[in-house]
Every structure is written in C-alpha cells, then in structure tokens.
Design a protein around this motif. Structure first.
Motif, mmCIF file in Angstrom:
data_model
loop_
_atom_site.group_PDB
_atom_site.id
_atom_site.type_symbol
_atom_site.label_atom_id
_atom_site.label_comp_id
_atom_site.label_asym_id
_atom_site.label_seq_id
_atom_site.Cartn_x
_atom_site.Cartn_y
_atom_site.Cartn_z
ATOM 1 N N MET A 172 -30.696 146.415 -12.083
ATOM 2 C CA MET A 172 -30.408 145.463 -13.161
ATOM 3 C C MET A 172 -29.788 144.193 -12.583
ATOM 4 O O MET A 172 -29.015 144.240 -11.635
ATOM 5 N N GLY A 173 -30.127 143.059 -13.199
ATOM 6 C CA GLY A 173 -29.597 141.791 -12.743
ATOM 7 C C GLY A 173 -28.312 141.421 -13.462
ATOM 8 O O GLY A 173 -27.679 142.246 -14.133
ATOM 9 N N GLU A 174 -27.953 140.144 -13.330
ATOM 10 C CA GLU A 174 -26.713 139.664 -13.936
ATOM 11 C C GLU A 174 -26.842 138.179 -14.260
ATOM 12 O O GLU A 174 -27.637 137.456 -13.654
ATOM 13 N N ASN A 175 -26.038 137.740 -15.221
ATOM 14 C CA ASN A 175 -25.950 136.322 -15.527
ATOM 15 C C ASN A 175 -25.108 135.637 -14.454
ATOM 16 O O ASN A 175 -24.044 136.148 -14.080
ATOM 17 N N ILE A 176 -25.584 134.498 -13.971
ATOM 18 C CA ILE A 176 -24.877 133.804 -12.897
ATOM 19 C C ILE A 176 -24.811 132.309 -13.186
ATOM 20 O O ILE A 176 -25.607 131.758 -13.956
ATOM 21 N N ASP A 177 -23.845 131.656 -12.561
ATOM 22 C CA ASP A 177 -23.770 130.204 -12.472
ATOM 23 C C ASP A 177 -24.118 129.812 -11.039
ATOM 24 O O ASP A 177 -23.716 130.485 -10.085
ATOM 25 N N TYR A 178 -24.845 128.746 -10.884
ATOM 26 C CA TYR A 178 -25.191 128.241 -9.563
ATOM 27 C C TYR A 178 -25.256 126.724 -9.648
ATOM 28 O O TYR A 178 -25.212 126.154 -10.762
ATOM 29 N N GLN A 179 -25.328 126.063 -8.527
ATOM 30 C CA GLN A 179 -25.316 124.611 -8.530
ATOM 31 C C GLN A 179 -26.518 124.075 -9.304
ATOM 32 O O GLN A 179 -27.649 124.312 -8.932
ATOM 33 N N GLY A 180 -26.231 123.391 -10.394
ATOM 34 C CA GLY A 180 -27.299 122.795 -11.192
ATOM 35 C C GLY A 180 -27.765 123.617 -12.359
ATOM 36 O O GLY A 180 -28.659 123.183 -13.091
ATOM 37 N N GLY A 181 -27.161 124.805 -12.593
ATOM 38 C CA GLY A 181 -27.632 125.571 -13.731
ATOM 39 C C GLY A 181 -26.962 126.919 -13.893
ATOM 40 O O GLY A 181 -26.066 127.311 -13.144
ATOM 41 N N THR A 182 -27.416 127.628 -14.929
ATOM 42 C CA THR A 182 -27.034 129.009 -15.182
ATOM 43 C C THR A 182 -28.305 129.797 -15.433
ATOM 44 O O THR A 182 -29.349 129.232 -15.767
ATOM 45 N N GLY A 183 -28.224 131.117 -15.279
ATOM 46 C CA GLY A 183 -29.415 131.911 -15.513
ATOM 47 C C GLY A 183 -29.175 133.376 -15.270
ATOM 48 O O GLY A 183 -28.037 133.826 -15.083
ATOM 49 N N VAL A 209 -38.557 132.532 -12.932
ATOM 50 C CA VAL A 209 -39.178 133.001 -14.173
ATOM 51 C C VAL A 209 -38.712 132.105 -15.323
ATOM 52 O O VAL A 209 -37.509 132.014 -15.576
ATOM 53 N N ILE A 210 -39.652 131.470 -16.022
ATOM 54 C CA ILE A 210 -39.299 130.538 -17.095
ATOM 55 C C ILE A 210 -39.502 131.185 -18.458
ATOM 56 O O ILE A 210 -40.545 131.772 -18.749
ATOM 57 N N GLN A 211 -38.527 131.020 -19.286
ATOM 58 C CA GLN A 211 -38.412 131.651 -20.602
ATOM 59 C C GLN A 211 -39.530 131.273 -21.568
ATOM 60 O O GLN A 211 -40.193 130.259 -21.440
ATOM 61 N N GLU A 212 -39.665 132.105 -22.603
ATOM 62 C CA GLU A 212 -40.436 131.750 -23.788
ATOM 63 C C GLU A 212 -39.598 130.829 -24.685
ATOM 64 O O GLU A 212 -38.464 130.492 -24.345
ATOM 65 N N TRP A 213 -40.145 130.477 -25.851
ATOM 66 C CA TRP A 213 -39.404 129.580 -26.754
ATOM 67 C C TRP A 213 -38.192 130.251 -27.379
ATOM 68 O O TRP A 213 -37.383 129.600 -28.035
ATOM 69 N N TRP A 214 -38.028 131.548 -27.135
ATOM 70 C CA TRP A 214 -36.870 132.269 -27.660
ATOM 71 C C TRP A 214 -35.625 132.079 -26.792
ATOM 72 O O TRP A 214 -34.542 132.486 -27.189
ATOM 73 N N GLY A 215 -35.756 131.511 -25.622
ATOM 74 C CA GLY A 215 -34.647 131.429 -24.681
ATOM 75 C C GLY A 215 -34.701 132.564 -23.677
ATOM 76 O O GLY A 215 -35.714 133.266 -23.551
ATOM 77 N N VAL A 216 -33.604 132.765 -22.935
ATOM 78 C CA VAL A 216 -33.550 133.856 -21.960
ATOM 79 C C VAL A 216 -33.211 135.144 -22.716
ATOM 80 O O VAL A 216 -32.075 135.618 -22.738
ATOM 81 N N GLN A 217 -34.238 135.662 -23.370
ATOM 82 C CA GLN A 217 -34.133 136.887 -24.152
ATOM 83 C C GLN A 217 -34.178 138.104 -23.240
ATOM 84 O O GLN A 217 -34.404 137.999 -22.031
ATOM 85 N N ASP A 218 -34.003 139.286 -23.844
ATOM 86 C CA ASP A 218 -34.051 140.523 -23.072
ATOM 87 C C ASP A 218 -35.381 140.675 -22.337
ATOM 88 O O ASP A 218 -35.421 141.211 -21.225
ATOM 89 N N GLN A 219 -36.462 140.214 -22.935
ATOM 90 C CA GLN A 219 -37.768 140.342 -22.281
ATOM 91 C C GLN A 219 -37.806 139.574 -20.977
ATOM 92 O O GLN A 219 -38.333 140.065 -19.970
ATOM 93 N N ILE A 220 -37.247 138.359 -20.960
ATOM 94 C CA ILE A 220 -37.256 137.565 -19.738
ATOM 95 C C ILE A 220 -36.372 138.224 -18.683
ATOM 96 O O ILE A 220 -36.714 138.270 -17.492
ATOM 97 N N ARG A 221 -35.249 138.775 -19.107
ATOM 98 C CA ARG A 221 -34.406 139.514 -18.168
ATOM 99 C C ARG A 221 -35.167 140.709 -17.589
ATOM 100 O O ARG A 221 -35.070 141.009 -16.388
ATOM 101 N N SER A 222 -35.921 141.387 -18.441
ATOM 102 C CA SER A 222 -36.662 142.557 -17.961
ATOM 103 C C SER A 222 -37.759 142.155 -16.984
ATOM 104 O O SER A 222 -38.069 142.912 -16.050
#
Length: 224
Positions: free
Chosen positions: A1-12, A27-40
């Motif tokens: 499993m991954g994690e939410n992070i901050d990095y230079q120039g953004g978060t993700g 990996v670029i999100q759908e129009w829903w944002g960084v939803q569970d699907q994008i995390r998966s």
C-alpha cells in the motif's frame, strides 16, 4: 500500500515497488480527483515492479462518484496546460533517478493530460492514455513526440469514437509511434468503483500496458 506525500512542487499518492532499479510511472487522476481507484492503480503498479505517483491536480478535492456536476466543475476549472507543465513535471522530478525511465498514464481528464505530456514534456519515455484526448487548440496529434498507447470505449459519449478516429488519423498522417485500442464498452471501464467498469477489458488493457512499458521503460543496457 502507498501513502499520501508532499514533495517539491506538489502533493500526491505514492506507491513504492521496493525494487532498486524499478521504472517509474506518473498516474493522472480522473475528473473525480485522486480517488481510491487512482490509489489502487498506483498500488497495482507497485506490485508489478514500478514506483508510481499520482499527483493531486485538485489540491485535496475528491469528488464523490455520484456528483458528476461537481466533477465537471473541478475539471473545467483546471488549467490543463499549467497542470501538465508544473504538477506533472514536478511528479516526474520526484521519481527521477539516474538511468530510470518514466512512463505517464492517465484516465479521463488524465488521458488528456497524458497526451499533453507526450507533446510538452521531456521527462517521459512513453505514454498510456485512457479515454481522454486534448482539444486541438491544446495539442495537435502531429506535435506528439513520444510513443503512445491509447485505450478507448466505443460507447463513450464524452471522448467519442469520432474524436478518437480523428486524432488517430492525425497521428497516422504524421508518422507517429502509437497504437490505439477500442473496447466495446463505456467510458470509465477501467474503474472498478463505478457501474461502467468492465473487468475483462480492464484486464486486457492492463496487460497491454505492461507489455508496452516492458518495451519502453526497460533500463538501458550497460555499455562495455
């Protein structure tokens, strides 16, 4: 499993493969944002031997799946060119390592951003696009500079088959390195959290992507 992070120039959301020489995928999100699907999707990439990062283009906003009006508002407020040049490039910089090749993939609005990355950025070796293409005033097919694999739905009323055919014709005329696949299903078929999900075609598209990445993101052979 991954994690939410901050990095230079953004978060993700970042998922690490744990492999020293792993290639990277943004990996670029759908129009829903960084939803569970994008995390998966990031987690799937990590399990397959890639380090994967999904930059948050909505700055923390996640739209519930039932609220298409809110998703449309967020997408329409997004400056696609700026997001590509700044946020996607920052995500690539986070993943960059000496000798590492990077791929860029995206879904829906992320498909648009992926093609824009193939036009505007030097950070990537190849691009995979799911059911999203830029308007011609954003980026012309003859401007694409990277190998592209595209996955599109024949029942899509947003990124329509006619749009796909026209963009493909431009790529073909310009002699670009691309392959487009079409699936007998609807927009969003890769997302298991919405009714449009189609497991058979999602698995097929995933296998095609992995084969595509194996050709384009392999580490360079050492020189003697």
């Amino acid at each position: 499993m991954g994690e939410n992070i901050d990095y230079q120039g953004g978060t993700g959301y970042f998922a690490a493969s744990g492999q020293e020489n792993a290639p990277g995928v943004v990996v670029i999100q759908e129009w829903w944002g960084v939803q569970d699907q994008i995390r998966s999707v990031c987690d799937q990439y990590a399990a397959a031997g890639f380090d994967a990062l999904a930059p948050d283009l909505y700055s923390g906003v996640v739209v519930p799946y039932h609220d298409k009006a809110a998703a449309a508002r967020e997408m329409e407020a997004l400056d696609f060119l700026s997001a590509t040049d700044r946020q996607v490039s920052a995500a690539a910089a986070f993943l960059a390592r000496p000798g590492r090749k990077l791929g860029l993939t995206g879904f829906c609005l992320g498909g648009i951003v992926s093609i824009l990355g193939a036009i505007r950025l030097d950070d990537f070796a190849a691009v995979s696009c799911y059911y999203g293409l830029p308007d011609l005033d954003q980026g012309l097919p003859e401007q694409v500079r990277l190998p592209v694999i595209g996955h599109f739905a024949l029942d899509d009323t947003w990124c329509t088959p006619e749009m796909v055919d026209a963009y493909e014709a431009g790529l073909k005329r310009a002699g670009k390195d691309y392959v487009f696949y079409r699936y007998a299903c609807d927009h969003g078929f890769f997302n298991p959290d919405i009714p449009e999900f189609h497991s058979e075609y999602a698995k097929l598209a995933w296998s095609r992507d992995l084969e595509f990445w194996s050709r384009h993101l392999k580490p360079a052979e050492p020189t003697s």
